[in-house]
Each structure stands twice: as structure tokens, then as C-alpha cells.
Motif scaffolding. Structure first.
Motif, mmCIF file in Angstrom:
data_model
loop_
_atom_site.group_PDB
_atom_site.id
_atom_site.type_symbol
_atom_site.label_atom_id
_atom_site.label_comp_id
_atom_site.label_asym_id
_atom_site.label_seq_id
_atom_site.Cartn_x
_atom_site.Cartn_y
_atom_site.Cartn_z
ATOM 1 N N GLU A 88 32.444 47.663 41.293
ATOM 2 C CA GLU A 88 33.508 47.628 40.305
ATOM 3 C C GLU A 88 34.563 46.650 40.784
ATOM 4 O O GLU A 88 34.829 46.546 41.975
ATOM 5 C CB GLU A 88 34.139 49.008 40.132
ATOM 6 C CG GLU A 88 33.215 50.029 39.522
ATOM 7 C CD GLU A 88 33.872 51.390 39.357
ATOM 8 O OE1 GLU A 88 34.984 51.579 39.878
ATOM 9 O OE2 GLU A 88 33.263 52.244 38.708
ATOM 10 N N THR A 89 35.166 45.958 39.839
ATOM 11 C CA THR A 89 36.247 45.033 40.174
ATOM 12 C C THR A 89 37.498 45.831 40.505
ATOM 13 O O THR A 89 37.827 46.798 39.820
ATOM 14 C CB THR A 89 36.516 44.082 39.000
ATOM 15 O OG1 THR A 89 35.303 43.381 38.693
ATOM 16 C CG2 THR A 89 37.598 43.071 39.339
ATOM 17 N N ASP A 90 38.192 45.418 41.545
ATOM 18 C CA ASP A 90 39.441 46.062 41.941
ATOM 19 C C ASP A 90 40.476 45.760 40.864
ATOM 20 O O ASP A 90 40.738 44.595 40.555
ATOM 21 C CB ASP A 90 39.888 45.511 43.300
ATOM 22 C CG ASP A 90 41.094 46.226 43.870
ATOM 23 O OD1 ASP A 90 41.993 46.601 43.096
ATOM 24 O OD2 ASP A 90 41.139 46.390 45.097
ATOM 25 N N THR A 91 41.077 46.785 40.293
ATOM 26 C CA THR A 91 42.042 46.579 39.209
ATOM 27 C C THR A 91 43.316 45.924 39.684
ATOM 28 O O THR A 91 44.013 45.276 38.911
ATOM 29 C CB THR A 91 42.391 47.917 38.527
ATOM 30 O OG1 THR A 91 42.859 48.838 39.508
ATOM 31 C CG2 THR A 91 41.165 48.495 37.823
ATOM 32 N N ASP A 93 43.388 43.643 42.274
ATOM 33 C CA ASP A 93 43.080 42.305 42.782
ATOM 34 C C ASP A 93 41.694 41.918 42.325
ATOM 35 O O ASP A 93 40.689 42.342 42.905
ATOM 36 C CB ASP A 93 43.159 42.282 44.328
ATOM 37 C CG ASP A 93 42.988 40.884 44.906
ATOM 38 O OD1 ASP A 93 42.547 39.958 44.180
ATOM 39 O OD2 ASP A 93 43.284 40.728 46.109
ATOM 40 N N ARG A 94 41.623 41.133 41.266
ATOM 41 C CA ARG A 94 40.331 40.795 40.646
ATOM 42 C C ARG A 94 39.398 40.022 41.560
ATOM 43 O O ARG A 94 38.202 39.925 41.279
ATOM 44 C CB ARG A 94 40.579 40.012 39.358
ATOM 45 C CG ARG A 94 41.221 40.857 38.285
ATOM 46 C CD ARG A 94 41.473 40.073 37.048
ATOM 47 N NE ARG A 94 40.355 39.184 36.757
ATOM 48 C CZ ARG A 94 39.946 38.847 35.561
ATOM 49 N NH1 ARG A 94 40.578 39.328 34.519
ATOM 50 N NH2 ARG A 94 38.950 38.033 35.372
ATOM 51 N N ARG A 95 39.909 39.497 42.664
ATOM 52 C CA ARG A 95 39.030 38.796 43.601
ATOM 53 C C ARG A 95 38.173 39.768 44.412
ATOM 54 O O ARG A 95 37.156 39.400 44.956
ATOM 55 C CB ARG A 95 39.854 37.933 44.573
ATOM 56 C CG ARG A 95 40.626 36.820 43.892
ATOM 57 C CD ARG A 95 41.570 36.172 44.855
ATOM 58 N NE ARG A 95 42.583 37.161 45.241
ATOM 59 C CZ ARG A 95 43.499 36.977 46.164
ATOM 60 N NH1 ARG A 95 43.547 35.856 46.832
ATOM 61 N NH2 ARG A 95 44.379 37.908 46.459
ATOM 62 N N LYS A 96 38.607 41.023 44.449
ATOM 63 C CA LYS A 96 37.899 42.037 45.232
ATOM 64 C C LYS A 96 36.982 42.843 44.337
ATOM 65 O O LYS A 96 37.322 43.160 43.206
ATOM 66 C CB LYS A 96 38.884 42.989 45.912
ATOM 67 C CG LYS A 96 39.737 42.309 46.961
ATOM 68 C CD LYS A 96 40.684 43.303 47.594
ATOM 69 C CE LYS A 96 41.560 42.642 48.624
ATOM 70 N NZ LYS A 96 42.514 43.619 49.205
ATOM 71 N N VAL A 97 35.819 43.181 44.896
ATOM 72 C CA VAL A 97 34.833 43.983 44.163
ATOM 73 C C VAL A 97 34.477 45.181 45.014
ATOM 74 O O VAL A 97 34.382 45.111 46.208
ATOM 75 C CB VAL A 97 33.570 43.151 43.861
ATOM 76 C CG1 VAL A 97 32.528 43.995 43.150
ATOM 77 C CG2 VAL A 97 33.934 41.930 43.037
#
Length: 97
Positions: A88-91, A93-97
């Protein structure tokens, strides 16, 4: 009533027994679900983190397991493909999954 030394010795024995039993259950679970030891260890780290409300990022997983980035990437892809976890994408920080 047992003295302090006896209680400490019994506690140590009980903790060792729990550790052995836990290892046996983990081995059985891994075999049943066709997981390697590394995959099982990673899933346990992820489960603990999720339980406290702090899902792991791949970098954090690598640090906890002492793995290089490439190994973590391969491991995560393997457990995602096996449908044991999902990305899931980190809400925040979109660079983190």
C-alpha cells in the motif's frame, strides 16, 4: 514457598520451553504455507509492526532483518506474489510503499 533463585531458574526453564515450542510452531506453519525461514521471519516482523499500528516500509524491514536492499526487494516481491501481504502507498509520503 520457593525462594528467589528457584523462581528465577523456573522462569528461565519456562521461557526456554516457550521458545522451543514457538520455533516448532513457526517451522510447521512455514512448511504448511510453503514459506522459507526468511519469509516467515519477515511476515512476523510485519505482523508485529501492523499490530502496533506502524506498518513497515521495506527499508525498515531490511534494517530489522539485516538484509541488503536488493534482498529485501526480492523478499517483499515474493511474499506479495504469494498473497501473504499486500503493498500500500504511504498516505503521508507517496514515495513510500
Amino acid at each position: 514457598m520457593p525462594d528467589r533463585e528457584e523462581l528465577i531458574a523456573q522462569l528461565g526453564a519456562d521461557l526456554r520451553a516457550i521458545s522451543v515450542g514457538s520455533g516448532q510452531m513457526g517451522h510447521h506453519f512455514a512448511r504448511l504455507h510453503r514459506l522459507s525461514r526468511t519469509d516467515l521471519q519477515a511476515l512476523l516482523h510485519m505482523m508485529v509492526a501492523e499490530t502496533v499500528g506502524e506498518p513497515l516500509h521495506a527499508r525498515q524491514l531490511g534494517e530489522r532483518m539485516d538484509l541488503y536492499n536488493a534482498a529485501v526487494t526480492y523478499l517483499v516481491e515474493r511474499v506479495v506474489k504469494a498473497r501473504h501481504v499486500r503493498r500500500e502507498t504511504d498516505t503521508s509520503d507517496r514515495r513510500k510503499v
